[in-house]
Motif scaffolding. Structure first.
Motif, mmCIF file in Angstrom:
data_model
loop_
_atom_site.group_PDB
_atom_site.id
_atom_site.type_symbol
_atom_site.label_atom_id
_atom_site.label_comp_id
_atom_site.label_asym_id
_atom_site.label_seq_id
_atom_site.Cartn_x
_atom_site.Cartn_y
_atom_site.Cartn_z
ATOM 1 N N ILE B 334 48.139 -20.091 12.713
ATOM 2 C CA ILE B 334 47.844 -21.195 13.628
ATOM 3 C C ILE B 334 48.334 -20.864 15.032
ATOM 4 O O ILE B 334 47.619 -21.078 16.014
ATOM 5 C CB ILE B 334 48.489 -22.499 13.108
ATOM 6 N N HIS B 335 49.539 -20.287 15.119
ATOM 7 C CA HIS B 335 50.048 -19.929 16.438
ATOM 8 C C HIS B 335 49.116 -18.922 17.116
ATOM 9 O O HIS B 335 48.842 -19.032 18.303
ATOM 10 C CB HIS B 335 51.471 -19.367 16.339
ATOM 11 N N ILE B 337 45.870 -18.437 16.565
ATOM 12 C CA ILE B 337 44.617 -19.096 16.937
ATOM 13 C C ILE B 337 44.832 -19.935 18.193
ATOM 14 O O ILE B 337 44.026 -19.935 19.115
ATOM 15 C CB ILE B 337 44.117 -20.025 15.806
ATOM 16 N N ARG B 338 45.961 -20.663 18.204
ATOM 17 C CA ARG B 338 46.250 -21.500 19.367
ATOM 18 C C ARG B 338 46.324 -20.657 20.638
ATOM 19 O O ARG B 338 45.802 -21.046 21.671
ATOM 20 C CB ARG B 338 47.575 -22.239 19.171
ATOM 21 N N LYS B 341 42.748 -19.588 21.485
ATOM 22 C CA LYS B 341 41.813 -20.629 21.902
ATOM 23 C C LYS B 341 42.424 -21.565 22.935
ATOM 24 O O LYS B 341 41.711 -22.373 23.521
ATOM 25 C CB LYS B 341 41.417 -21.501 20.696
ATOM 26 N N LEU B 344 44.227 -26.327 19.455
ATOM 27 C CA LEU B 344 43.667 -26.481 18.116
ATOM 28 C C LEU B 344 43.820 -27.930 17.708
ATOM 29 O O LEU B 344 44.929 -28.429 17.637
ATOM 30 C CB LEU B 344 44.374 -25.598 17.096
#
Lengths: 344, 344
Positions: B334-335, B337-338, B341, B344
């Motif tokens: 998640i980190h 991807i964040r 992007k 999130l």
């Protein structure tokens, strides 16, 4: 549709992926849902929609949410003098990997008599262990690649190049392609980090891979057949970018007979015991023959992006969930023994 | 030995048998135990030793006992303002058939992180479904009789005489020998009363059957090999009279090589994944070759009457129970991807 609870999280290596999956599923079905988070220490929390952001979980803030407890018929929350049930018509689980795909949550919902969309215990076990998946394919009459099971320290007999995967995991973690002796140590370390056994299969660089999802609910609801873009193999990051896909998949350019054979293979695999679940099968095509690669019994965001008519498939499935036969205890045997022995 | 809880009952056709089994096991191990009853509507009750009589359950009086609830780490009981845990070092389950042998209770104890003696989810699934048991035997390299799977209304191809069993049940209910066309209706009705699928095997009147129980706990603990007295086949009543046996079994009069091959077959079957359980395998011997008939992953009274040294086997097993690897959530994905992007 009844009001579903989307359950996500779990004590698995795909814990965080499941959060993304829940968000993706929620966007896809567009009906009012409740969200229940399963923390990695196996506590349930009711999550407000506004908190369905990754950092709410990553930061540990979720523990401020209302804790829920499993009870016969559904979830309960604590009140001042006891516990009170919360509304729950049906659970849709997007808990991937351990807990969600190994039969654990299925058993919990069966035991507590809670309706749920997902694989039952037996189907979970068969798809979670890749050795058992080979046997499932035999039962379904579907081809798979030849394989070999190895334990740590054992010599692999399959010639290079081969692909090596932890036997149980339900994700792409720990998977390596071994092209020669120099790849050996890394591949073995990766695989055996996650399981004490690994499965080895020949690696065919040029093989074409296809995804097909679906369920049976009064009738078959099958997705399009997609040929996913791929590198050597789909690694963890790549695979799960699918979870945040909003674009619909395109039907693969596939010979009509092969496509029909793939749909037939899907139905035979599903028929072994996936009733109640929406699953995705990944197939290879070699010389126009269909081979099962693997089964995803809880695919990312429940594979909504593969369907033209997702909501109707999901509604049909929820309306046709299998329920475990209830068995009422009888005491005939004890009575007969008592009458024979005069006591017990 | 730590203080165990003997768990019995369950929503199965062997509910009442399990009560007898719990009494038998308690007599055999001779240490202080608690008794927890699982009613057929899936509620747990703490039962006083003095109430461990069949009529306490048959009459419904058990519902006056203290109700228990599963929670992380063990059972809890209600108090005025909440719930309080009760002591529970380890659960020894003698819940037979559904719940106990199909993976349901295994999953519950795994999920709630409670130590338990018994088959894990995967092993339960493999022994509960007799078709999967055939595949388990292939994986273990142990012979079984040829077989055929049939659904209601399908014609059986196996020649007379054959034996027909419900595919899943884990008991002797619904089993019939079919010697000719006049037995067909009864056999099919009996089998399909319990499951939608049945397994058919040739019936060999003269076949010799043997029982061998054991577990692996640091080392192998194997029972004597007994040749049970039998009629045509062991029916429900006959089989469960074993549960109240107090006499020890006698070592069968068996050729040394065949006995050694049987012990070896037992170890290979157990090694497929029964760690944590004390199981009993039922073997046939035909022309001096050993064939697996069936696996009882929770045998009656845990097969105590087959052992010379029962308590030491049980203690060793309890001290070497497998525990599920705990997986702590990570949020690296998640980190990443964040950061890619920006949100999130």
């Amino acid at each position: 549709m009844q009001q579903p609870i989307i359950l996500f999280g779990g004590a698995s290596f795909e814990h965080e992926i499941s959060i993304v999956s829940a968000i993706g599923l929620h966007q896809a079905i567009g009906v009012r849902c409740e969200f229940v988070f399963l923390s990695s220490d196996h506590r349930f929390y009711l999550i407000d929609l506004i908190n369905m952001r990754a950092d709410y979980f990553a930061s540990g803030k979720f523990s401020r949410s209302t804790e829920l407890f499993l009870a016969n018929g559904g979830f309960e929350r604590k009140t001042l003098f006891g516990r009170t049930p919360i509304d729950c018509d049906v659970i849709i689980s997007v808990v991937h990997g351990a807990d969600g795909e190994d039969g654990t949550l299925a058993a919990l919902f069966d035991f507590y008599n809670i309706a749920y969309l997902g694989p039952r215990i037996e189907a979970s076990t068969l798809s979670y262990n890749k050795h058992l998946t080979k046997h499932l394919a035999i039962m379904a009459g579907v081809r798979t690649l030849p394989y070999e099971i190895v334990r740590r320290g054992e010599v692999v007999k399959t010639p290079y190049p081969y692909i090596m995967k932890p036997l149980r995991l339900g994700s792409s973690l720990g998977i390596s392609v071994v092209k020669g002796a120099s790849d050996l140590d890394y591949a073995h370390d990766s695989a055996f980090e996650f399981d004490s056994e690994a499965i080895v299969e020949p690696y065919i660089a040029s093989v074409r891979e296809y995804n097909l999802a679906g369920c049976y609910a009064d009738d078959w609801h099958l997705s399009v057949i997609e040929e996913p873009q791929k590198k050597e193999f789909l690694d963890f990051d790549q695979k799960y970018l699918d979870f945040t896909r909003t674009s619909k998949a395109k039907e693969a350019d596939l010979d009509g007979n092969v496509a029909a054979a793939m749909r037939e293979a899907f139905k035979r695999i599903y028929g072994v015991g996936f009733f109640g679940a929406l699953i995705r099968c990944d197939f290879f095509v070699i010389d126009n023959e269909v081979y099962l690669n693997e089964i995803n019994p809880v695919p990312g965001s429940l594979a909504n992006y593969l369907f033209d008519n997702y909501e109707s498939a999901l509604i049909a499935l929820i309306e046709n969930l299998p329920r475990r036969k209830s068995i009422t205890a009888s005491y005939n045997y004890i009575h007969s023994i008592r009458s024979q022995k005069g006591k017990l």
